[in-house]
Design a protein around this motif. Structure first.
Motif, mmCIF file in Angstrom:
data_model
loop_
_atom_site.group_PDB
_atom_site.id
_atom_site.type_symbol
_atom_site.label_atom_id
_atom_site.label_comp_id
_atom_site.label_asym_id
_atom_site.label_seq_id
_atom_site.Cartn_x
_atom_site.Cartn_y
_atom_site.Cartn_z
ATOM 1 N N THR A 87 0.834 -1.207 0.000
ATOM 2 C CA THR A 87 0.000 0.000 0.000
ATOM 3 C C THR A 87 0.866 1.254 0.000
ATOM 4 O OG1 THR A 87 -1.752 -1.170 1.205
ATOM 5 C CG2 THR A 87 -1.827 1.237 1.217
ATOM 6 N N PHE A 91 1.668 4.534 -2.907
ATOM 7 C CA PHE A 91 1.604 5.962 -2.619
ATOM 8 C C PHE A 91 2.847 6.703 -3.111
ATOM 9 C CE2 PHE A 91 -1.902 5.239 0.366
ATOM 10 C CZ PHE A 91 -2.634 6.392 0.153
ATOM 11 N N TRP A 216 -5.414 8.412 -6.748
ATOM 12 C CA TRP A 216 -5.481 8.761 -5.330
ATOM 13 C C TRP A 216 -6.678 8.117 -4.643
ATOM 14 C CZ3 TRP A 216 -2.140 10.675 -2.024
ATOM 15 C CH2 TRP A 216 -1.017 11.346 -2.526
ATOM 16 N N LEU A 220 -6.215 5.762 -1.475
ATOM 17 C CA LEU A 220 -6.837 6.063 -0.186
ATOM 18 C C LEU A 220 -7.630 4.870 0.331
ATOM 19 C CD1 LEU A 220 -7.415 8.170 1.997
ATOM 20 C CD2 LEU A 220 -9.366 8.947 0.621
ATOM 21 N N LYS A 221 -8.345 4.198 -0.571
ATOM 22 C CA LYS A 221 -9.111 3.016 -0.188
ATOM 23 C C LYS A 221 -8.186 1.919 0.343
ATOM 24 C CE LYS A 221 -12.300 -0.482 -1.969
ATOM 25 N NZ LYS A 221 -13.032 -0.992 -3.161
ATOM 26 N N ALA A 223 -5.303 2.366 1.731
ATOM 27 C CA ALA A 223 -4.797 2.793 3.036
ATOM 28 C C ALA A 223 -5.810 2.537 4.141
ATOM 29 C CB ALA A 223 -4.421 4.271 2.993
ATOM 30 N N LEU A 224 -7.078 2.841 3.868
ATOM 31 C CA LEU A 224 -8.126 2.623 4.867
ATOM 32 C C LEU A 224 -8.277 1.140 5.205
ATOM 33 C CD1 LEU A 224 -10.866 5.116 3.586
ATOM 34 C CD2 LEU A 224 -9.458 5.325 5.650
#
Length: 436
Positions: A87, A91, A216, A220-221, A223-224
């Motif tokens: 992940t 990024f 992005w 972000l998904k 990362a969550l």
């Protein structure tokens, strides 16, 4: 025998055995036996070594160590570590030297999940070095960030050594662990800046290659899903201590439960993962305790012969300013850390240093973090820095102690910069504990 002769005798014996390729732990063990016969004498010397061996590795303060190692092993063997690193990798995109930044970011997160600098360095080394070598990274860029970031686990909570130091020094454990958050994050930031400078000065150190671009939104998904749940484990380890719900040992056990919950939630749990994690825990814990055992007996020999007290008394006997006293203490810790494990150093120096800093009206939380940073630096300082040998164990064939030491040197400079900022702005350490 004068203390300096005793010190020279014991240290030269260790160095001599290592010169003939005797493993570090066995070199210390042989020195302990011979030193006991010289300074104590007779069969009673060997009995004393055996008695000390059992008492040293059965201290309750060391109970969290296997739990933290088990937690890190589960995190690695289950694949949770890979999910986090993958992940983070997405990024960083096409940033030059992204695997170096990935090492710092992932290692900082992993520090909060293990509390063990040895486990942190071993995991990062085994995970990142082969990939960096395959991509064509220079050995300085593949070894240096790992050695620097590996030591963060000493400072960022839940630090195993931090718990032990606070217990031995009579400092509130929760406040002391919280005090390490800002210095640890700052140190990680300094490492990232250092990597940027190294790449700008010599771009050939890190190759460029094509990677898949991720939006992005998708990043972000990811990362969550893959990073945020790790906060559960951090809370179970740190939060329970801070709120007084559990002891450090109990919170370490809860941390293991937290990682187990995540492995089940992500459908990564299996008997094979559990078996591998337990075997790894036994091996690493056995190595850690064997090193602690021999190094602790060695430190007792130094104390019994008068070498350690003579050296420390010599270092602190001058009528000088507080700043010079702190520099002398720092150098003493750095010197001792080249030859002994941090636990042994703390057992020797805490009864001497903490009364001294109390007399000088120095905040014990601030001094404790300074001590941890010094111990962290000593673990990557040749010739006997423990993390150097951990890195040698996971590095590719042909890697020498010289390579590892050269790669680690710039990151030691970051530690010195942090210490300078702490001296100028004590709030770096004291601000968060002051809010509690």
């Amino acid at each position: 025998m004068e203390w300096y002769f005793a010190l020279a005798f014991l240290i030269s014996m260790v160095i001599g055995l290592m010169f003939f390729a005797v493993p570090v732990a066995f070199a210390f063990m042989a020195t302990n036996i011979i030193g006991s016969l010289v300074f104590i004498g007779g069969a009673g010397a060997l009995l004393q070594v055996v008695d000390n061996s059992t008492s040293l590795i059965t201290r309750f303060q060391l109970a969290p160590v296997p739990f933290f190692i088990f937690m890190g092993s589960l995190f690695f063997y289950s694949g949770l570590a890979i999910r986090v690193f993958d992940t983070l990798d997405k990024f960083f995109g096409r940033i030059p030297g992204r695997l170096c930044y990935l090492t710092v970011a992932g290692g900082t997160i992993f520090s909060t999940l293990t509390g063990s600098s040895m486990a942190n360095t071993a995991m990062l080394g085994s995970l990142m070095v082969p990939e960096m070598q395959r991509r064509g990274y220079h050995w300085r860029m593949s070894l240096g960030p790992i050695l620097g970031t590996g030591g963060l686990a000493m400072i960022i909570p839940p630090s195993t050594l931090g718990v032990l130091l606070a217990s031995l020094a009579g400092i509130d454990v929760g406040r002391f662990l919280i005090a390490g958050i800002v210095p640890g994050v700052l140190l990680a930031l300094f490492f990232a800046i250092l990597i940027t400078v190294q790449i700008r000065v010599n771009p050939s150190l890190t190759p460029s290659y094509d990677i898949e671009e991720v939006s992005w939104g998708r990043g972000l998904k990811l990362a969550l899903v893959n990073i945020v749940p790790m906060a559960l484990v951090v809370f179970m380890v740190i939060g329970l201590i801070i709120f007084g719900i559990a002891t450090p040992t109990e919170s370490a056990a809860f941390g293991v439960v937290g990682v187990l919950i995540l492995t089940v939630a992500f459908r990564l749990f299996s008997l094979s993962v559990l078996k591998q994690s337990m075997l790894s825990t036994v091996k690493v814990s056995g190595m850690v305790f064997f090193i602690i055992l021999n190094s602790s007996i060695f430190s007792q020999l130094l104390a019994y012969s008068g070498a350690s007290s003579g050296m420390l008394n010599f270092a602190t006997s001058f009528d000088v300013s507080i700043a010079l006293v702190l520099v002398t203490i720092f150098l003493s810790l750095l010197l001792l850390g080249m030859f002994m494990d941090p636990v042994s150093i703390m057992l020797i120096t805490i009864p001497i240093f903490f009364p001294l800093i109390a007399a000088l009206d120095i905040n014990p939380l601030w001094f404790g973090i300074l001590m941890l940073i010094a111990l962290e630096m000593s673990q990557t300082t040749p010739p006997f820095g423990l993390l150097l040998f951990v890195m040698l164990g996971v590095a590719p064939k042909g890697t020498t102690l010289r390579h590892v030491a050269i790669a680690a040197a710039p990151f030691l400079g970051c530690d010195l910069l942090l210490i300078g900022l702490m001296a100028l702005f004590p709030g770096i350490v004291l601000f968060l504990p002051g809010l509690m």
